[in-house]
Design a protein around this motif. Sequence first.
Motif, short mmCIF file in Angstrom:
data_model
loop_
_atom_site.label_atom_id
_atom_site.label_comp_id
_atom_site.label_asym_id
_atom_site.label_seq_id
_atom_site.Cartn_x
_atom_site.Cartn_y
_atom_site.Cartn_z
N CYS A 171 34.68 37.38 38.82
CA CYS A 171 34.84 38.44 37.83
C CYS A 171 35.25 37.85 36.50
O CYS A 171 36.23 37.10 36.44
CB CYS A 171 35.90 39.44 38.27
SG CYS A 171 35.64 40.14 39.90
N SER A 226 34.86 44.04 43.76
CA SER A 226 34.56 43.91 42.33
C SER A 226 35.53 44.73 41.50
O SER A 226 35.94 44.32 40.41
CB SER A 226 33.12 44.37 42.06
OG SER A 226 32.20 43.51 42.70
N GLY A 255 37.87 42.92 39.23
CA GLY A 255 37.55 43.26 37.84
C GLY A 255 38.79 43.73 37.09
O GLY A 255 38.96 43.42 35.90
N CYS A 309 30.73 41.19 37.28
CA CYS A 309 31.08 40.93 38.67
C CYS A 309 29.87 40.33 39.36
O CYS A 309 28.89 41.03 39.62
CB CYS A 309 31.48 42.23 39.36
SG CYS A 309 32.88 43.04 38.55
#
Lengths: 237, 237, 237, 237, 237, 237
Positions: B40, B129, B133, B116
């Motif tokens: 990420c 993600s 993230g 991602c």
Amino acid sequence: MSRIDGRNNDELRPIEIIPNINKFAEGSCLIRCGNTHVLCTASVEDKPPRHVPEGEGWVTAEYSMLPRANRERSRRDISKLKLNGRSAEIQRLIGRSLRSVVDRKKLGPWNITIDCDVLQGDGGTRTASITGGFVAMMLAFQKMMENGQLSEYPISGYVAAVSAGVVNDVPMLDLCYEEDSNAMVDLNCVMDDQGRLIEIQGTGEGRPFTLEEQQKLVELCAKGIRELQAAQKKALG
Amino acid sequence: MSRIDGRNNDELRPIEIIPNINKFAEGSCLIRCGNTHVLCTASVEDKPPRHVPEGEGWVTAEYSMLPRANRERSRRDISKLKLNGRSAEIQRLIGRSLRSVVDRKKLGPWNITIDCDVLQGDGGTRTASITGGFVAMMLAFQKMMENGQLSEYPISGYVAAVSAGVVNDVPMLDLCYEEDSNAMVDLNCVMDDQGRLIEIQGTGEGRPFTLEEQQKLVELCAKGIRELQAAQKKALG
Amino acid sequence: MSRIDGRNNDELRPIEIIPNINKFAEGSCLIRCGNTHVLCTASVEDKPPRHVPEGEGWVTAEYSMLPRANRERSRRDISKLKLNGRSAEIQRLIGRSLRSVVDRKKLGPWNITIDCDVLQGDGGTRTASITGGFVAMMLAFQKMMENGQLSEYPISGYVAAVSAGVVNDVPMLDLCYEEDSNAMVDLNCVMDDQGRLIEIQGTGEGRPFTLEEQQKLVELCAKGIRELQAAQKKALG
Amino acid sequence: MSRIDGRNNDELRPIEIIPNINKFAEGSCLIRCGNTHVLCTASVEDKPPRHVPEGEGWVTAEYSMLPRANRERSRRDISKLKLNGRSAEIQRLIGRSLRSVVDRKKLGPWNITIDCDVLQGDGGTRTASITGGFVAMMLAFQKMMENGQLSEYPISGYVAAVSAGVVNDVPMLDLCYEEDSNAMVDLNCVMDDQGRLIEIQGTGEGRPFTLEEQQKLVELCAKGIRELQAAQKKALG
Amino acid sequence: MSRIDGRNNDELRPIEIIPNINKFAEGSCLIRCGNTHVLCTASVEDKPPRHVPEGEGWVTAEYSMLPRANRERSRRDISKLKLNGRSAEIQRLIGRSLRSVVDRKKLGPWNITIDCDVLQGDGGTRTASITGGFVAMMLAFQKMMENGQLSEYPISGYVAAVSAGVVNDVPMLDLCYEEDSNAMVDLNCVMDDQGRLIEIQGTGEGRPFTLEEQQKLVELCAKGIRELQAAQKKALG
Amino acid sequence: MSRIDGRNNDELRPIEIIPNINKFAEGSCLIRCGNTHVLCTASVEDKPPRHVPEGEGWVTAEYSMLPRANRERSRRDISKLKLNGRSAEIQRLIGRSLRSVVDRKKLGPWNITIDCDVLQGDGGTRTASITGGFVAMMLAFQKMMENGQLSEYPISGYVAAVSAGVVNDVPMLDLCYEEDSNAMVDLNCVMDDQGRLIEIQGTGEGRPFTLEEQQKLVELCAKGIRELQAAQKKALG
């Protein structure tokens, strides 16, 4: 006068090849040449492209940079609906280089796809992709030998690649991004383990260059490639 | 009856978040949830999309799987000239989830892009993600605080996400790929650190499901998310 | 306090389903939920996608808005060469929802494509597409029964869908566009005719939401879906 | 010998034009020519394309068929990433035809987009689109007059269109799909309300045709267009 | 009053057809109509498109302008990822025109592709493409007769095309670009060698036109086409 | 042992450069190297790409083959919606080569686009494009000098290119297609008129090659390039 990162002019960046980095691919490695990091996977499938004669195998390569592999974020190809022209050029080079040592008849009928995804790019991503892609391909061949898909290694030699360039009129091996940005001449060599050329690509980015300069750069590359091939052999065990 | 990898039904896979994995991105991490690995990065730019009111900021996300993230190689989107429909759906979810805790006025006028990229996928890539993230985004905010681009953190809470599902009529937390393939019901939750819902998406893949089952799955997710948020906080230092 | 169009908080917009609106499609209807109008057709073809096991059937959906379905004209997907991300997400939802009650073995070897084209959109187009798409699919099944392509109805239940949301902290059923634009929470439910969930998707658009709110919204949806299924049955005769 | 649907050779199919069918568009109608149904909307925007001289207006058209407008389902353009060649040709024709009676200086600086979406197609969709598109455009002009965007109607005449063809060596007006499939010659005329030609397009589909045949077909079209223009005027009130 | 290049109103531009301009194509010519130069090649392949009945042949055409065929450089289609709408329209016209005189059963099972690439365009490129495309096709048929792929010529006549227009209210044959830019009416005819129409396309670009004007323009075209067919026969030897 | 076309091993194919072949382009030529024919045009526009510093000029190149330039017809890029990877690689090479001798400050603020369209290809199309593209560019510069857009020639040298290869272990200059197909090694050189390298690209197509072979091939290229530059000068008058 030393280089930006203190290396000698004929010195590679620190090289690291971590094999089997991916759980699913038949062969894989993460190659780190200084701050350039490329994830290479080799996938075995049973359908070579149509132009390949019945029964023969094939090796193809795809190359891509993650959006934030670089100093600035770049848009994904799919956002622009166009394969980046530079990527198109590079993946053709990787594919040609690896096929040059592959015996397509012995590989038949398998199709190997080498994916080279640049996680972080600091110069020399195309040559790192070739060097790492070869390792991923060899690991896949090992696995295919073990499970009987191949009865002998379908290769005639080892392949590695590196760049050299002329910066401030000084020839240097393995340029990092900052050196590359200031290079007058940039030359990539792909060689086998007998020191023979597989590919050579040289560009006068700031000025034309002489045959003598070209020869000097090839010699630097030859030295670097010998060291890279040692690292490949170590990673392959 | 134990799970395929020996976990209890309410147990997460081992979670690891490595911050600052990328040298160039303003924020980044590698998140590993078992065999699911997602890189990420958060990139700071100064042009939010046009629909954003003048002076406000924005957060957008892009999601993609490397070709060999899975058991079989899949073709790149650019080869098919189409953004994968599943990726389109997932990146909309990631963006919405992260924006839900961002104060767009305080973020103004900056645009944050969260990339991602799934290096290896073994189930739960969309929730990983979101969880990763958020960490990348927070690291970028830290950097922006340090260099004066922001004067206060433009967030109202922490965000993490996880899935739960019903396998052989048994509710389980954080399905791996093999469990997910056999799940009758699959439900993803995104929550803040007060246990409130930000997103809920449940699907009866093999059969419809009752409100009681839905409630049980949400409870499992809530438990997992508390643990994921602890891991986020640890990674953020 | 009454709603913008005078409805009670648990009241659907006027619903109208006109069956057999298209002369050529095997099944079709025009569904009107207030000012939201969707034309749904079901097309029978004999080639399910490749990933479907030999002999089984499949149901897939496509969703699109006409350029002037909305307050402002939007460009066609083909002008931008990209399938709208929102459309991609919605058509995946419609397809999953309808497949959830279809017995793919009994449907084999037929492939049903449900096209949902929004002629006019005033909120709730995705749920109207599911409700209308189910009617179009059933009409196609009727025709296939009559002409011998099917020997029994390949379904296990009725499917309908509706949204509910929280506007000014008040939960309301079946939001129109203006309500939807101001909603803090938006939740879509797809249910079968036994009141079980097939899909649930909830989003905190303006703020996170509690489990209690989520439960209240699901109850509103359940009420609305019962009424929609009555309308479906009436249209199917 | 009567026609497949019992019409005389110089007889139009039943024509119906329902104005203001769309709640949002500045002008709209649904035109039905027998079983051919086209939804036409006119959208007013303030940015003509770049090639238009500063201060002038423009009219452009887009044409598309819904996937199941025909006997067999056709794939959407976006699935093939290509605008259908036939659609490209038709929308150029519609745009040229409507612009021919528009005074671009009086229209300035407005841009009108006419969307013609074929809900059901049974032959003659391009001519129905022109006839209906003109009505939608006029309704938009009415609205612009009312709200002061225009101070006079920017048109010099009415436009309508119809086809005629030679089937089994017999000239006939307004071919339906089945007749069109068997036509030896097919000719479309676009005319103004003084009986002058705006566009003429004739094709010898099965054989070449003589100047006499061409003349006879134009006469049939002229008759039909007079009737269509009466229907337009009725719809416009 | 003479024309811009001194021609009479019923006079063609100088016409030149150089056969066999391409070493590889089965048939080819370079056609020059004044300053309009089009390279036409006919390629013989053995796979007609799917919609063609088994055993029959097919003729298709592709039309494109080189980027600098015109006064200003235009971007290539591939840069915009869209086939130019005008090109789409024109290549459909060329294909239809050539197929109108081809006996598809006698041509079976061969597929002929006519490529018309405009090297320099000064008006009339679509009609030059038809006239030159016919010559290229005939040369390919000659070759196919010689090598036994065909046993008789699969054609029923010669095809040529030309435009005429009304400039300053004066009908003129074969407009060059500058005349075309100022034309009020523009009409293209495709005819066979018995003076019958294959295609007619007329457009009132500046104003509507009467049936008398249309008839006069067709007569001018008929005269020009007789001369073009003489040039075709000379080129074919 | 003589070559397939009777040439000596160090002999170019007959070279012909016809200047000003296109009526509209600011500079143009048709270059014929044996049976390889490339149409080169130079177009002058006033908007260099964004990455060029304000006030500087730029030179870019586009390369494409007509569909029937080769022994077999190939599909147009636009039909596949993808720029051919080989074309992408080649046009990058042409652009770099020409820019290497251009003074971008002196050229400012003009943008030159060199279009190289291969009408017929028999080996060596990329090098012919560079040699011909340079002539087109110089002709445009002449015109710009005449009309005052430039006050001095913005170049530092002449550029030409040629290939050499190893066929049956014999080094040969300027391979035609048939030789190229059988080459073990293929090497392209771009040089200035002082015999310095601008680009070098060598590929071991059938086997690796030694540094001695590489040197021999460069010498052959240098000889050929001297002759090509004489032809360029003659064409430029």
